[in-house]
Scaffold this motif. Sequence first.
Motif, mmCIF file in Angstrom:
data_model
loop_
_atom_site.group_PDB
_atom_site.id
_atom_site.type_symbol
_atom_site.label_atom_id
_atom_site.label_comp_id
_atom_site.label_asym_id
_atom_site.label_seq_id
_atom_site.Cartn_x
_atom_site.Cartn_y
_atom_site.Cartn_z
ATOM 1 N N LEU A 217 0.698 -1.138 0.179
ATOM 2 C CA LEU A 217 0.106 0.358 0.033
ATOM 3 C C LEU A 217 1.013 1.497 -0.882
ATOM 4 C CD1 LEU A 217 -2.601 1.061 0.213
ATOM 5 C CD2 LEU A 217 -2.927 1.021 2.561
ATOM 6 N N GLU A 218 1.838 1.634 1.104
ATOM 7 C CA GLU A 218 2.544 2.197 1.097
ATOM 8 C C GLU A 218 3.637 3.103 -0.749
ATOM 9 O OE1 GLU A 218 6.829 3.891 3.826
ATOM 10 O OE2 GLU A 218 6.502 1.920 3.377
ATOM 11 N N PRO A 223 2.731 7.517 -6.004
ATOM 12 C CA PRO A 223 2.500 8.443 -5.893
ATOM 13 C C PRO A 223 2.332 10.212 -6.907
ATOM 14 C CG PRO A 223 2.258 6.893 -7.906
ATOM 15 C CD PRO A 223 2.712 6.576 -6.289
ATOM 16 N N LEU A 224 0.470 9.717 -5.372
ATOM 17 C CA LEU A 224 -0.060 10.633 -4.758
ATOM 18 C C LEU A 224 0.497 11.858 -4.234
ATOM 19 C CD1 LEU A 224 -2.856 8.737 -3.505
ATOM 20 C CD2 LEU A 224 -2.762 10.386 -5.174
ATOM 21 N N GLY A 225 1.941 11.875 -3.604
ATOM 22 C CA GLY A 225 2.646 12.834 -2.797
ATOM 23 C C GLY A 225 4.439 13.111 -3.975
ATOM 24 N N MET A 235 11.590 9.081 -3.158
ATOM 25 C CA MET A 235 10.349 7.691 -3.792
ATOM 26 C C MET A 235 11.831 6.687 -4.114
ATOM 27 S SD MET A 235 7.569 7.797 -6.648
ATOM 28 C CE MET A 235 7.472 6.430 -7.593
ATOM 29 N N ALA A 236 12.773 7.106 -5.194
ATOM 30 C CA ALA A 236 13.205 5.899 -5.076
ATOM 31 C C ALA A 236 14.347 5.373 -4.691
ATOM 32 C CB ALA A 236 14.227 6.519 -6.929
ATOM 33 N N SER A 378 10.811 10.945 -14.804
ATOM 34 C CA SER A 378 9.703 10.530 -15.145
ATOM 35 C C SER A 378 8.050 11.171 -14.609
ATOM 36 C CB SER A 378 9.700 9.534 -16.867
ATOM 37 O OG SER A 378 11.549 9.650 -16.807
ATOM 38 N N LEU A 379 8.063 10.329 -13.435
ATOM 39 C CA LEU A 379 6.766 10.511 -13.428
ATOM 40 C C LEU A 379 6.747 12.034 -12.899
ATOM 41 C CD1 LEU A 379 6.939 6.850 -11.501
ATOM 42 C CD2 LEU A 379 6.135 7.124 -13.783
ATOM 43 N N ILE A 380 6.538 12.933 -12.509
ATOM 44 C CA ILE A 380 6.205 13.863 -12.128
ATOM 45 C C ILE A 380 5.565 14.656 -13.238
ATOM 46 C CG2 ILE A 380 7.722 16.323 -11.266
ATOM 47 C CD1 ILE A 380 10.671 14.933 -10.793
#
Length: 380
Positions: A217-218, A223-225, A235-236, A378-380
């Motif tokens: 779940l974590e 992506p929400l934060g 995040m990485a 790339s997800l930003i």
Amino acid sequence: MSVWDDLQGQPAVVAQLRQAAGGDGLTHAWLFTGPPGSGRSNAAKAFAAALNCDQDDVSRRGCGECAACLTILGETHSDVAFVRTEKVTITIDEARELVSTAGNRPSSARWRIIVVEDADRMAERTTNVLLKAIEEPTPRTIWMLCAPSPADVLVTIRSRCRAVALRLPPAADVAALLVKRDGVDPAVAERAARAAQSHVGIARRLARDPEARERRLETVRFPLGLRGVTAAVLMAEKLVKIATEEANSSNDERDAAEKAALLATLGAPESGTLPPAMRGQVKQLEDDQKRRAKRSVTDSLDRTLTDLLSFYRDVLIIQMGNAVELVNVELRSELVEFARQSSAETTLARMDAINKARKRITTSNVAPLLAIESMAASLI
């Protein structure tokens, strides 16, 4: 009870293998294909048990209760070899040993069976070692190869095998199996099967381990934060940490048990320095465990990225107005809001970035953290 009970959601496969086990359509080489979690190796194991079942009545073979069925399912039967690698690939020396084993007649069973669970982890020259043995098999020897897809096996091999194509079972079938086989609470089983996207092994671990559910779940909520480069780097680091913890949690206990078993077999003293001969064998075991740990981290990281991918999969479903059930139902409100802030094209580009990172991690020597940092940016 029968050997087919664990093959949930695979009625066509069970019918095909039952028929062959009864002597109709049996051949010397089989190729089991299907996505991860579809039960390729379980299907091969069940088929091996049915072929060597002690029942004289062919309609009852695969009873799951006789000595042959129980020892094959437990992977202790002398005439059935299960081959899986804890390393990146199966070596050419291991392939030659398989060919040598396949050349022996069965000692007590009807068939000598070689089950290669990681046929996709063989280089071309390694696979070629098996070619002649599969092309001209020893009488009463059957080969069973398992791979994600036919394309993962050389055409010269797959053209000599009978195909068995498995699919991912419906989540409801996986949940029913967890309830029946493992005694899992139905609500927990349903959530685990859905979160695992019908991967039976992953679903079982999620159902039995609350901490694994929390780690997943974590991952899905990351992506929400995700705001800016700093958040992407953090995040990485966290994703790699989660994957490493996930791998270590399953390896530590097994490593300790293997070392204790080896020391007991060697008759090692309970305290003091080990004799030189014993130290060499213990060192070999520790080296093997280190190689296994490296692959475990890679596999765990791939699974962590698959969980992350499920977030964007759900976002895309919402953006496209599709009525398909979400994987992460418990995050529906957050997913709807996230989907409103971007386009389907952006979501597809983000999914592509995750898949590229998965490929780089599993097929090259790139440092996992570097691959994940590049993906996160790339997800930003």
